[in-house]
Write a protein that holds these residues in place. Structure first.
Motif, PDB file in Angstrom:
ATOM      1  N   PRO A 102       0.659  -1.104  -0.023  1.00  0.00           N
ATOM      2  CA  PRO A 102      -0.047   0.081   0.063  1.00  0.00           C
ATOM      3  C   PRO A 102       0.933   1.281   0.155  1.00  0.00           C
ATOM      4  O   PRO A 102       0.642   2.256  -0.647  1.00  0.00           O
ATOM      5  N   LEU A 103       2.194   1.218   0.615  1.00  0.00           N
ATOM      6  CA  LEU A 103       2.785   2.404   0.412  1.00  0.00           C
ATOM      7  C   LEU A 103       3.631   2.677  -0.946  1.00  0.00           C
ATOM      8  O   LEU A 103       4.375   3.568  -0.860  1.00  0.00           O
ATOM      9  N   SER A 104       2.985   1.758  -1.948  1.00  0.00           N
ATOM     10  CA  SER A 104       3.583   2.123  -3.198  1.00  0.00           C
ATOM     11  C   SER A 104       2.629   3.662  -3.680  1.00  0.00           C
ATOM     12  O   SER A 104       3.192   4.320  -4.409  1.00  0.00           O
ATOM     13  N   LYS A 105       1.786   3.932  -2.841  1.00  0.00           N
ATOM     14  CA  LYS A 105       0.880   5.083  -3.062  1.00  0.00           C
ATOM     15  C   LYS A 105       1.681   6.313  -2.342  1.00  0.00           C
ATOM     16  O   LYS A 105       1.168   7.460  -2.600  1.00  0.00           O
ATOM     17  N   ALA A 106       2.626   6.211  -1.258  1.00  0.00           N
ATOM     18  CA  ALA A 106       2.975   7.105  -0.679  1.00  0.00           C
ATOM     19  C   ALA A 106       4.334   7.648  -1.341  1.00  0.00           C
ATOM     20  O   ALA A 106       5.454   6.886  -1.610  1.00  0.00           O
ATOM     21  N   GLU A 107       4.188   8.920  -1.929  1.00  0.00           N
ATOM     22  CA  GLU A 107       5.251   9.642  -2.814  1.00  0.00           C
ATOM     23  C   GLU A 107       6.660   9.398  -2.069  1.00  0.00           C
ATOM     24  O   GLU A 107       7.754   9.503  -2.756  1.00  0.00           O
ATOM     25  N   SER A 108       6.882   9.619  -0.755  1.00  0.00           N
ATOM     26  CA  SER A 108       8.194   9.510  -0.339  1.00  0.00           C
ATOM     27  C   SER A 108       8.878   8.194  -0.242  1.00  0.00           C
ATOM     28  O   SER A 108       9.965   7.850   0.464  1.00  0.00           O
ATOM     29  N   ILE A 109       7.859   7.015  -0.500  1.00  0.00           N
ATOM     30  CA  ILE A 109       8.261   5.572  -0.279  1.00  0.00           C
ATOM     31  C   ILE A 109       8.271   5.098  -1.776  1.00  0.00           C
ATOM     32  O   ILE A 109       9.157   4.467  -2.182  1.00  0.00           O
TER      33      ILE A 109
END
Length: 254
Positions: A102-109
Motif C-alpha cells: 500500500p505504501l507504493s502510493k506514498a510519494e516519499s516511499i
C-alpha cells in the motif's frame, strides 16, 4: 485435470494473449476464434488477416461453459479449477492474487513490493515499521505544526486486517480516507469514523464512511465524495495556536 479437458483448453487458447477464452467468443470469416478482451484491440484476425464477424461461436461457448478452467493466479500458487460462471467471484477473493504494497502510493516511499496477501503483513512489519499503526479499534493522532502541503500515509493493522490511511489537501480541500487491503468484496465489511474537535471541545466534526477496497483508485474516491472531504478553511478552525492538528479515527466491523 484429465487429458480430454486439457485438450479442449488447448483449443481455447486465445492466439493473441494466450489466455484461455471464456464466453463470449467471437470469430473471423475463416473461423479463427479470439477472446473477448483482445477482440476490441484488433481490426483483423491475427492468424489469417481476415475481418472479424459480429457472430459468436456458440458451439465453442457451449463447450467452454462445461469446462473447468485453472485460476489466472495459477502461476503464483492457486490450484483451483472452476467453471467460467464461478471464476470472477473466485478471482476477486483468491488468496494467491498479487497485491502491491500500500505504501507504493506514498510519494516519499513508492515501495515496489508485490506479492500474495499472506506475505504483505510480514513485509510491512519488516520494511515499514515506522509507517505502521497497530490498533484495537481507534487512535488519537496529533501532528505538530501541521503543513497542508504534505501528504500523510500510513498502514493500519486492525481486526487482524490491513488498511491504508491517507490524508492531504488538494486545491484547498482536505481529504481523508482509509482503504481495506484485501478482496474487493470484503472492504464493505468495515467502516471508519473521522472526528475533529476543537481543543476546548466546544465544536466538532464527525464523519463515517465504508472502507473502500485498495483496488479502487484514490482519485476516484475523492471525486465520488465517498471519503472525508472538507474545505481546508474549516479544518484550520480546529488547529491550535501553534498549528497542531489533532483528530481521532476509529475502524469498526459492520
Amino acid at each position: 485435470m484429465d487429458t480430454l479437458s486439457e485438450d479442449f483448453l488447448k483449443e481455447l487458447e486465445c492466439p493473441v494473449c494466450l489466455e484461455y477464452m471464456m464466453p463470449p467468443i467471437t470469430m473471423c470469416e475463416s473461423g479463427h476464434n479470439i477472446c473477448d478482451c483482445c477482440r476490441p484491440k484488433l481490426d483483423k484476425c491475427p492468424t489469417c488477416r481476415q475481418p472479424f464477424l459480429n457472430v459468436r461461436n456458440k458451439a465453442l461457448e457451449n463447450v467452454a461453459w462445461k469446462l473447468q478452467y485453472p485460476c489466472c493466479y495459477k502461476s503464483t500458487g492457486c490450484s483451483m479449477l472452476l467453471q467460467p460462471k464461478l471464476m470472477d467471484e473466485h478471482q476477486l477473493a483468491c488468496p494467491y492474487r498479487p497485491y502491491k504494497c500500500p505504501l507504493s502510493k506514498a510519494e516519499s516511499i513508492m515501495c515496489e513490493w508485490v506479492g500474495a496477501l499472506a506475505g504483505l503483513k510480514e513485509h510491512i512489519e519488516t520494511k515499514h515499521r515506522n509507517r505502521l499503526t497497530d490498533i484495537a479499534h481507534g487512535k488519537e493522532v496529533v501532528i505538530r505544526r501541521y503543513r497542508s502541503e504534505c501528504k500523510f500515509s500510513r498502514v493500519i493493522f486492525a481486526y487482524d486486517e490491513i488498511f491504508y490511511q491517507q490524508f492531504e489537501v488538494i486545491d484547498n480541500v482536505f481529504y481523508f480516507l482509509i482503504q481495506h487491503i484485501g478482496p474487493e468484496n470484503y472492504g464493505s465489511k468495515f467502516q471508519y469514523n473521522f472526528t475533529l474537535e476543537t481543543y476546548g471541545s466546544s465544536e466538532y466534526v464527525s464523519l463515517a464512511f465504508v472502507a473502500r477496497s485498495c483496488k479502487v483508485d484514490i482519485k476516484d474516491i475523492y471525486r465520488s465524495g465517498q471519503c472525508v472531504k472538507l474545505f481546508f478553511e474549516t479544518v484550520k478552525n480546529f488547529l491550535n495556536e501553534r498549528g497542531d492538528f489533532k483528530f481521532e479515527f476509529h475502524i469498526r466491523k459492520l
